[in-house]
Structure formats: structure tokens, C-alpha cells
Design a protein around this motif. Structure first.
Motif, PDB file in Angstrom:
ATOM      1  N   LYS A  52       0.817  -1.217   0.000  1.00 19.21           N
ATOM      2  CA  LYS A  52       0.000   0.000   0.000  1.00 19.21           C
ATOM      3  C   LYS A  52       0.851   1.267   0.000  1.00 19.21           C
ATOM      4  N   GLY A  53       2.154   1.115   0.204  1.00 20.62           N
ATOM      5  CA  GLY A  53       3.038   2.267   0.238  1.00 20.62           C
ATOM      6  C   GLY A  53       3.210   2.876   1.616  1.00 20.62           C
ATOM      7  N   VAL A  54       2.641   2.246   2.631  1.00 16.28           N
ATOM      8  CA  VAL A  54       2.763   2.747   4.004  1.00 16.28           C
ATOM      9  C   VAL A  54       4.149   2.442   4.567  1.00 16.28           C
ATOM     10  N   ALA A  55       4.678   1.278   4.241  1.00 18.58           N
ATOM     11  CA  ALA A  55       5.985   0.845   4.756  1.00 18.58           C
ATOM     12  C   ALA A  55       7.018   0.847   3.632  1.00 18.58           C
ATOM     13  N   THR A  56       8.266   1.042   4.029  1.00 24.43           N
ATOM     14  CA  THR A  56       9.360   1.016   3.058  1.00 24.43           C
ATOM     15  C   THR A  56      10.245  -0.215   3.211  1.00 24.43           C
ATOM     16  N   GLU A  57      10.289  -0.775   4.428  1.00 26.05           N
ATOM     17  CA  GLU A  57      11.168  -1.925   4.681  1.00 26.05           C
ATOM     18  C   GLU A  57      10.551  -2.810   5.748  1.00 26.05           C
ATOM     19  N   ILE A  58      10.675  -4.131   5.549  1.00 23.66           N
ATOM     20  CA  ILE A  58      10.191  -5.114   6.518  1.00 23.66           C
ATOM     21  C   ILE A  58      11.392  -5.920   6.998  1.00 23.66           C
ATOM     22  N   ILE A  59      11.564  -5.969   8.319  1.00 21.91           N
ATOM     23  CA  ILE A  59      12.674  -6.716   8.913  1.00 21.91           C
ATOM     24  C   ILE A  59      12.091  -7.839   9.764  1.00 21.91           C
ATOM     25  N   ALA A  60      12.417  -9.078   9.432  1.00 29.64           N
ATOM     26  CA  ALA A  60      12.003 -10.231  10.227  1.00 29.64           C
ATOM     27  C   ALA A  60      13.112 -10.546  11.223  1.00 29.64           C
ATOM     28  N   VAL A  61      12.729 -10.870  12.451  1.00 29.82           N
ATOM     29  CA  VAL A  61      13.697 -11.136  13.515  1.00 29.82           C
ATOM     30  C   VAL A  61      13.341 -12.450  14.190  1.00 29.82           C
ATOM     31  N   SER A  62      14.358 -13.256  14.490  1.00 28.68           N
ATOM     32  CA  SER A  62      14.133 -14.485  15.236  1.00 28.68           C
ATOM     33  C   SER A  62      15.266 -14.684  16.229  1.00 28.68           C
ATOM     34  N   CYS A  63      14.950 -15.249  17.371  1.00 30.02           N
ATOM     35  CA  CYS A  63      15.930 -15.574  18.410  1.00 30.02           C
ATOM     36  C   CYS A  63      15.929 -17.084  18.584  1.00 30.02           C
ATOM     37  N   GLY A  64      17.097 -17.687  18.551  1.00 31.38           N
ATOM     38  CA  GLY A  64      17.153 -19.130  18.754  1.00 31.38           C
ATOM     39  C   GLY A  64      18.362 -19.764  18.105  1.00 31.38           C
ATOM     40  N   VAL A  65      18.269 -21.057  17.894  1.00 35.72           N
ATOM     41  CA  VAL A  65      19.368 -21.838  17.340  1.00 35.72           C
ATOM     42  C   VAL A  65      19.535 -21.535  15.850  1.00 35.72           C
ATOM     43  N   ALA A  66      20.613 -22.017  15.273  1.00 32.91           N
ATOM     44  CA  ALA A  66      20.941 -21.731  13.875  1.00 32.91           C
ATOM     45  C   ALA A  66      19.842 -22.172  12.907  1.00 32.91           C
ATOM     46  N   GLN A  67      19.076 -23.204  13.283  1.00 37.90           N
ATOM     47  CA  GLN A  67      18.012 -23.692  12.402  1.00 37.90           C
ATOM     48  C   GLN A  67      16.889 -22.669  12.226  1.00 37.90           C
ATOM     49  N   CYS A  68      16.861 -21.632  13.049  1.00 40.41           N
ATOM     50  CA  CYS A  68      15.857 -20.563  12.898  1.00 40.41           C
ATOM     51  C   CYS A  68      16.043 -19.820  11.577  1.00 40.41           C
ATOM     52  N   GLN A  69      17.190 -20.019  10.930  1.00 39.61           N
ATOM     53  CA  GLN A  69      17.412 -19.409   9.613  1.00 39.61           C
ATOM     54  C   GLN A  69      16.349 -19.854   8.621  1.00 39.61           C
ATOM     55  N   GLU A  70      15.872 -21.099   8.754  1.00 36.75           N
ATOM     56  CA  GLU A  70      14.822 -21.597   7.864  1.00 36.75           C
ATOM     57  C   GLU A  70      13.553 -20.762   8.024  1.00 36.75           C
ATOM     58  N   THR A  71      13.226 -20.422   9.251  1.00 36.59           N
ATOM     59  CA  THR A  71      12.041 -19.605   9.526  1.00 36.59           C
ATOM     60  C   THR A  71      12.211 -18.220   8.930  1.00 36.59           C
ATOM     61  N   LEU A  72      13.399 -17.668   9.062  1.00 31.74           N
ATOM     62  CA  LEU A  72      13.665 -16.350   8.494  1.00 31.74           C
ATOM     63  C   LEU A  72      13.621 -16.390   6.972  1.00 31.74           C
ATOM     64  N   ARG A  73      14.072 -17.473   6.373  1.00 30.87           N
ATOM     65  CA  ARG A  73      13.985 -17.608   4.909  1.00 30.87           C
ATOM     66  C   ARG A  73      12.526 -17.634   4.458  1.00 30.87           C
ATOM     67  N   THR A  74      11.683 -18.264   5.257  1.00 33.78           N
ATOM     68  CA  THR A  74      10.252 -18.272   4.947  1.00 33.78           C
ATOM     69  C   THR A  74       9.704 -16.850   4.973  1.00 33.78           C
ATOM     70  N   ALA A  75      10.097 -16.075   5.985  1.00 35.04           N
ATOM     71  CA  ALA A  75       9.653 -14.673   6.077  1.00 35.04           C
ATOM     72  C   ALA A  75      10.146 -13.876   4.869  1.00 35.04           C
ATOM     73  N   LEU A  76      11.379 -14.128   4.442  1.00 34.33           N
ATOM     74  CA  LEU A  76      11.911 -13.448   3.260  1.00 34.33           C
ATOM     75  C   LEU A  76      11.126 -13.849   2.009  1.00 34.33           C
ATOM     76  N   ALA A  77      10.749 -15.122   1.929  1.00 29.10           N
ATOM     77  CA  ALA A  77       9.980 -15.595   0.778  1.00 29.10           C
ATOM     78  C   ALA A  77       8.587 -14.962   0.744  1.00 29.10           C
ATOM     79  N   ILE A  78       8.021 -14.698   1.907  1.00 29.94           N
ATOM     80  CA  ILE A  78       6.706 -14.058   1.969  1.00 29.94           C
ATOM     81  C   ILE A  78       6.802 -12.602   1.528  1.00 29.94           C
ATOM     82  N   GLY A  79       7.958 -11.960   1.799  1.00 30.50           N
ATOM     83  CA  GLY A  79       8.099 -10.576   1.364  1.00 30.50           C
ATOM     84  C   GLY A  79       8.924  -9.672   2.261  1.00 30.50           C
ATOM     85  N   ALA A  80       9.497 -10.225   3.325  1.00 29.33           N
ATOM     86  CA  ALA A  80      10.366  -9.401   4.175  1.00 29.33           C
ATOM     87  C   ALA A  80      11.605  -8.998   3.376  1.00 29.33           C
TER      88      ALA A  80
END
Length: 127
Positions: A52-80
Motif C-alpha cells: 500500500k506504500g505505508v511501509a518502506t522496509e520489513i525486517i524479520a527477527v528471530s531468536c534461537g538456534v541456527a536452524q531458525c534461519q529456515e524460519t527467516l527464509r520463509t519470512a523473506l519468501a513471503i516478502g520481508a
């Protein structure tokens, strides 16, 4: 406006969990993990705001073990646009407590200065 969206790695909602034989917790060996569904909704809403043009940047954040990278990749795939992992020890005796997560998020908010933080309403693993 910058939007920060915390996301959590949880046991997939379609998986039936098993209790360890000694009763000390859940048996997570070989169990499928995914992004908390409520956090996924939060990421999708952030993407809608960006479209909608309201936001300019989306940052996904996760705390945890290295495997949380998979979750962050999912967020990036959605549009982060970016993802930040605050990695914790991969030690069975270490469990990230809610107060520690809150302090980590506060530090990230102070550093990134987002205009909005969107969180899922609860986590399906421990509410």
C-alpha cells in the motif's frame, strides 16, 4: 516507515508431538518445524502495508538456534526485505526465557528504530 516483525520457530501445527521416554519434555528428533502461524499472519500484514506504500522496509527477527534461519527464509519468501537472527546456544540445557526475548527485541528496536512492530498474537507451542 520501517516495520519489524518477530517470528518464532515452532513444531509444525500438523505434527503430533511425542513425549520423551523419561517424561522430561517433547521428543523433537526428526520433527518438522515451521514458522508460528500467527507470526506468518504478522509478516503477511507487514507485506500488505508495504504494498500500500505505508511501509518502506520489513525486517524479520528471530531468536534461537541456527536452524531458525529456515524460519527467516520463509519470512523473506513471503516478502520481508531483511532478516536478523539472534543466535543462542544449541544446548539442551539452555532455554530462552520470555524476559530474555523481550530484552533482545528491545535492543533491536532501539538499534533499528522501526516505525511499527507487528507481532503474532501468541505462539502455538507454549502460548
Amino acid at each position: 516507515m520501517k516495520i519489524l516483525v518477530p517470528v518464532k520457530r515452532v513444531v509444525d501445527y500438523n505434527v503430533k508431538v511425542r513425549v520423551k521416554s523419561d517424561g522430561s519434555g517433547m521428543d523433537l528428533a526428526g520433527v518438522k518445524m515451521s514458522m508460528n502461524p500467527f507470526d506468518e499472519i504478522a509478516v503477511e500484514e507487514a507485506v500488505r502495508l508495504k504494498e500500500k506504500g505505508v511501509a518502506t522496509e520489513i525486517i524479520a527477527v528471530s531468536c534461537g538456534v541456527a536452524q531458525c534461519q529456515e524460519t527467516l527464509r520463509t519470512a523473506l519468501a513471503i516478502g520481508a526485505d531483511r532478516a536478523i537472527l539472534v543466535e543462542t546456544p544449541n544446548d539442551s540445557s539452555f532455554e530462552l526465557q520470555p524476559l530474555a526475548v523481550a530484552k533482545i527485541l528491545k535492543a533491536l528496536i532501539d538499534k533499528e528504530q522501526p516505525g511499527l512492530v507487528i507481532l503474532g498474537k501468541q505462539a502455538i507451542d507454549d502460548d
